[in-house]
Design a protein around this motif. Structure first.
Motif, PDB file in Angstrom:
ATOM      1  N   ALA A 260      12.584 -17.279 -11.965  1.00 28.82           N
ATOM      2  CA  ALA A 260      11.530 -17.970 -12.721  1.00 28.82           C
ATOM      3  C   ALA A 260      10.335 -18.337 -11.851  1.00 28.82           C
ATOM      4  O   ALA A 260       9.344 -18.859 -12.353  1.00 28.82           O
ATOM      5  N   ALA A 261      10.433 -18.072 -10.535  1.00 28.14           N
ATOM      6  CA  ALA A 261       9.314 -18.373  -9.640  1.00 28.14           C
ATOM      7  C   ALA A 261       8.094 -17.537 -10.025  1.00 28.14           C
ATOM      8  O   ALA A 261       8.218 -16.412 -10.501  1.00 28.14           O
ATOM      9  N   GLN A 262       6.915 -18.118  -9.823  1.00 28.39           N
ATOM     10  CA  GLN A 262       5.670 -17.441 -10.163  1.00 28.39           C
ATOM     11  C   GLN A 262       4.664 -17.597  -9.029  1.00 28.39           C
ATOM     12  O   GLN A 262       4.738 -18.547  -8.247  1.00 28.39           O
ATOM     13  N   ILE A 263       3.727 -16.666  -8.952  1.00 28.32           N
ATOM     14  CA  ILE A 263       2.618 -16.795  -8.006  1.00 28.32           C
ATOM     15  C   ILE A 263       1.624 -17.811  -8.552  1.00 28.32           C
ATOM     16  O   ILE A 263       1.191 -17.721  -9.710  1.00 28.32           O
ATOM     17  N   VAL A 264       1.283 -18.789  -7.716  1.00 23.23           N
ATOM     18  CA  VAL A 264       0.285 -19.792  -8.081  1.00 23.23           C
ATOM     19  C   VAL A 264      -0.998 -19.456  -7.327  1.00 23.23           C
ATOM     20  O   VAL A 264      -0.965 -19.199  -6.123  1.00 23.23           O
ATOM     21  N   PRO A 265      -2.148 -19.451  -8.008  1.00 25.54           N
ATOM     22  CA  PRO A 265      -3.397 -19.088  -7.322  1.00 25.54           C
ATOM     23  C   PRO A 265      -3.808 -20.138  -6.292  1.00 25.54           C
ATOM     24  O   PRO A 265      -3.378 -21.284  -6.322  1.00 25.54           O
ATOM     25  N   GLU A 266      -4.645 -19.719  -5.361  1.00 26.35           N
ATOM     26  CA  GLU A 266      -5.144 -20.618  -4.327  1.00 26.35           C
ATOM     27  C   GLU A 266      -5.953 -21.753  -4.937  1.00 26.35           C
ATOM     28  O   GLU A 266      -6.392 -21.689  -6.070  1.00 26.35           O
ATOM     29  N   ASN A 267      -6.118 -22.822  -4.149  1.00 27.34           N
ATOM     30  CA  ASN A 267      -6.866 -24.018  -4.555  1.00 27.34           C
ATOM     31  C   ASN A 267      -6.238 -24.701  -5.760  1.00 27.34           C
ATOM     32  O   ASN A 267      -6.939 -25.220  -6.630  1.00 27.34           O
ATOM     33  N   SER A 268      -4.897 -24.696  -5.785  1.00 29.38           N
ATOM     34  CA  SER A 268      -4.158 -25.403  -6.837  1.00 29.38           C
ATOM     35  C   SER A 268      -3.472 -26.628  -6.233  1.00 29.38           C
ATOM     36  O   SER A 268      -3.369 -26.776  -5.011  1.00 29.38           O
ATOM     37  N   ILE A 269      -2.996 -27.507  -7.104  1.00 28.78           N
ATOM     38  CA  ILE A 269      -2.291 -28.707  -6.681  1.00 28.78           C
ATOM     39  C   ILE A 269      -0.850 -28.612  -7.173  1.00 28.78           C
ATOM     40  O   ILE A 269      -0.612 -28.482  -8.380  1.00 28.78           O
ATOM     41  N   ALA A 270       0.108 -28.660  -6.257  1.00 28.03           N
ATOM     42  CA  ALA A 270       1.528 -28.641  -6.605  1.00 28.03           C
ATOM     43  C   ALA A 270       2.020 -30.081  -6.694  1.00 28.03           C
ATOM     44  O   ALA A 270       1.965 -30.827  -5.718  1.00 28.03           O
ATOM     45  N   VAL A 271       2.496 -30.484  -7.871  1.00 31.34           N
ATOM     46  CA  VAL A 271       2.910 -31.864  -8.129  1.00 31.34           C
ATOM     47  C   VAL A 271       4.427 -31.903  -8.329  1.00 31.34           C
ATOM     48  O   VAL A 271       4.968 -31.165  -9.165  1.00 31.34           O
ATOM     49  N   VAL A 272       5.110 -32.741  -7.553  1.00 31.76           N
ATOM     50  CA  VAL A 272       6.550 -32.912  -7.728  1.00 31.76           C
ATOM     51  C   VAL A 272       6.777 -33.706  -9.012  1.00 31.76           C
ATOM     52  O   VAL A 272       6.264 -34.818  -9.164  1.00 31.76           O
ATOM     53  N   THR A 273       7.551 -33.143  -9.938  1.00 30.20           N
ATOM     54  CA  THR A 273       7.754 -33.787 -11.245  1.00 30.20           C
ATOM     55  C   THR A 273       9.192 -34.227 -11.473  1.00 30.20           C
ATOM     56  O   THR A 273       9.489 -34.830 -12.499  1.00 30.20           O
ATOM     57  N   HIS A 274      10.072 -33.926 -10.525  1.00 33.06           N
ATOM     58  CA  HIS A 274      11.466 -34.359 -10.655  1.00 33.06           C
ATOM     59  C   HIS A 274      11.772 -35.366  -9.550  1.00 33.06           C
ATOM     60  O   HIS A 274      10.949 -36.235  -9.293  1.00 33.06           O
ATOM     61  N   VAL A 275      12.929 -35.286  -8.922  1.00 28.44           N
ATOM     62  CA  VAL A 275      13.257 -36.244  -7.864  1.00 28.44           C
ATOM     63  C   VAL A 275      12.217 -36.128  -6.746  1.00 28.44           C
ATOM     64  O   VAL A 275      11.952 -35.046  -6.235  1.00 28.44           O
ATOM     65  N   GLY A 276      11.621 -37.272  -6.391  1.00 29.71           N
ATOM     66  CA  GLY A 276      10.522 -37.277  -5.426  1.00 29.71           C
ATOM     67  C   GLY A 276       9.179 -37.341  -6.108  1.00 29.71           C
ATOM     68  O   GLY A 276       8.150 -37.122  -5.477  1.00 29.71           O
ATOM     69  N   GLY A 278       5.706 -38.293  -7.438  1.00 23.96           N
ATOM     70  CA  GLY A 278       4.684 -39.057  -6.734  1.00 23.96           C
ATOM     71  C   GLY A 278       4.130 -38.293  -5.550  1.00 23.96           C
ATOM     72  O   GLY A 278       3.052 -38.596  -5.052  1.00 23.96           O
ATOM     73  N   LYS A 279       4.882 -37.274  -5.091  1.00 25.37           N
ATOM     74  CA  LYS A 279       4.398 -36.442  -3.991  1.00 25.37           C
ATOM     75  C   LYS A 279       3.647 -35.236  -4.568  1.00 25.37           C
ATOM     76  O   LYS A 279       4.037 -34.685  -5.602  1.00 25.37           O
ATOM     77  N   LEU A 280       2.585 -34.841  -3.884  1.00 22.75           N
ATOM     78  CA  LEU A 280       1.846 -33.656  -4.301  1.00 22.75           C
ATOM     79  C   LEU A 280       1.112 -33.085  -3.111  1.00 22.75           C
ATOM     80  O   LEU A 280       0.987 -33.723  -2.070  1.00 22.75           O
ATOM     81  N   ILE A 281       0.633 -31.855  -3.269  1.00 17.61           N
ATOM     82  CA  ILE A 281      -0.004 -31.165  -2.151  1.00 17.61           C
ATOM     83  C   ILE A 281      -1.078 -30.226  -2.680  1.00 17.61           C
ATOM     84  O   ILE A 281      -0.884 -29.557  -3.701  1.00 17.61           O
ATOM     85  N   TYR A 282      -2.227 -30.205  -2.010  1.00 18.18           N
ATOM     86  CA  TYR A 282      -3.284 -29.237  -2.308  1.00 18.18           C
ATOM     87  C   TYR A 282      -3.067 -28.017  -1.415  1.00 18.18           C
ATOM     88  O   TYR A 282      -2.876 -28.151  -0.202  1.00 18.18           O
ATOM     89  N   LEU A 283      -3.081 -26.828  -2.001  1.00 16.76           N
ATOM     90  CA  LEU A 283      -2.821 -25.612  -1.236  1.00 16.76           C
ATOM     91  C   LEU A 283      -3.973 -24.620  -1.412  1.00 16.76           C
ATOM     92  O   LEU A 283      -4.248 -24.190  -2.541  1.00 16.76           O
ATOM     93  N   PRO A 284      -4.645 -24.253  -0.334  1.00 15.84           N
ATOM     94  CA  PRO A 284      -5.795 -23.348  -0.416  1.00 15.84           C
ATOM     95  C   PRO A 284      -5.395 -21.877  -0.467  1.00 15.84           C
ATOM     96  O   PRO A 284      -6.256 -21.007  -0.483  1.00 15.84           O
TER      97      PRO A 284
END
Length: 384
Positions: A260-276, A278-284
């Motif tokens: 089910a993994a997918q390619i995410v385009p650059e300059n997106s924000i990955a947001v943790v929505t399950h355990v953890g 509140g954490k997120l990361i910007y990825l160029p």
């Protein structure tokens, strides 16, 4: 033990004698801590297994420095105690004997696997007898002093970078408070020159073009791993920076196509929505994630600014419900979050400022980790 094994792999020039095998009872006097609650407030620090606790008006040791080592609870974190001090009953203090260098003794304590000497089936426990019977190898006092000075200076360098790192984290937190409007207000306390327009409240969903979920290829299939597509799970996202991530794994195109993994385009924000949450990361760059994430893609405005605004909002939400067990957040709830939005030009300047702060934080964090790893390696190679 063979005589040739009684010297370290790395040694200061001029020292050639083999190290002497001795019990800890021959190099330190292990003393017990005591309860302090009968004492008055004063200038003498009280220490437990976790470090400083409070201050009182009496000391257990007025003029002899020591090494603190846990009796109950945390057994594997010995640390220096500078006199005068008091220790609680869960912390032994070991005073070096007259022919022993304090810093060398501290390093000797650091080189012991104290957890292996746990004598309890419940709360970890260490006895005086277990400490006293532990074997150490000891060089001459002069060599001890050279080693002690070396590791003392290395510890000071580690402490320097730790303080710089801590100060930058606190400074960033302060600036996040001052450069975003408070609740009910439309302008921040601190602002770049030339910007005067009030900020607007916008739902996150209005700023996002698409969202992409994640998945985990079968970990037992080697054809899915060691590829070129960065794959991130929640444990890889750091706490104090939104612009750095540890990526120990990468998946293959086959792993991507058969999960089910997918390619995410650059300059997106990955947001943790399950355990953890509140954490997120910007990825160029392009990436993929585990199912613990929702990635926000095609962001309108400045993606770096949105990353900080969302992180601040999520931290505020977590603070409001502090003490509750937050297991996750739905995509719908996430996209309904209101964020304060200035003009795109002001967003860009704020995004640059905080990304530069994060780069500095990462720099000191990396230096700190490098120095800690160097110390760990040298403790192994410069001691027997």
């Amino acid at each position: 033990m063979a005589e040739q094994a009684k010297v370290p792999a790395i040694r200061f020039a001029g020292f050639t004698d083999p190290w002497e095998q001795r019990k800890f009872s021959d190099i330190v006097n292990v003393c017990s801590g005591k309860d302090y609650k009968h004492l008055e407030e004063g200038p003498i620090p009280v220490y437990g297994t976790g470090g400083f606790m409070t201050s009182v008006d009496e000391a257990l040791s007025y003029d002899r420095d020591a090494v603190g080592i846990g009796r109950k609870g945390t057994l594997d974190k010995p640390y220096l105690l500078k006199a005068p001090f008091w220790t609680v009953d869960t912390l032994f203090y070991a005073i070096p004997k007259s022919d022993m260098d304090l810093e060398f003794v501290h390093c000797s304590f650091l080189n012991v696997d104290w957890k292996s000497k746990d004598e309890s089936t419940g709360l970890p426990s260490l006895s005086k007898e277990a400490i006293n019977e532990t074997i150490a190898l000891v060089p001459s006092f002069n060599e001890q002093s050279r080693l002690g000075d070396f590791f003392y200076n290395l510890d000071n360098l580690i402490t320097l970078h730790q303080r710089k790192y801590d100060k930058l984290v606190v400074f960033k937190k302060s600036m996040l408070e001052k450069m975003f409007p408070k609740d009910g207000e439309s302008v921040p306390e601190i602002r770049f020159a030339g910007f005067t327009d009030p900020w607007e409240q916008r739902q996150l969903g209005e700023l996002v073009t698409t969202t992409i979920g994640g998945g985990t290829p079968s970990t037992s299939n080697p054809a899915y791993w060691d590829g070129e597509i960065p794959w991130i799970q929640s444990s890889n996202v750091l706490e104090d920076t939104l612009f750095d991530v540890d990526i120990p794994k990468a998946i293959t195109q086959k792993g991507l196509e058969e999960s089910a993994a997918q390619i995410v385009p650059e300059n997106s924000i990955a947001v943790v929505t399950h355990v953890g949450v509140g954490k997120l990361i910007y990825l160029p760059f392009q990436y993929s994630t585990s199912q613990d994430f929702i990635s926000l893609c095609g962001l309108k405005g400045d993606a770096r600014y949105t990353c900080y605004a969302l992180w601040k909002r999520l931290q505020e939400d977590l603070h409001i419900v502090q003490g509750s067990a937050i297991k996750g957040i739905t995509k719908e709830d996430l996209l309904e979050k209101n964020l304060p939005m200035p003009s795109v030009e002001e967003q860009a300047q704020i995004g640059v400022l905080f990304s530069q702060l994060d780069n500095l934080i990462t720099l000191h964090q990396r230096k700190l980790e490098l120095l800690q790893n160097i110390k760990k390696s040298l403790l192994d190679k410069m001691f027997v």
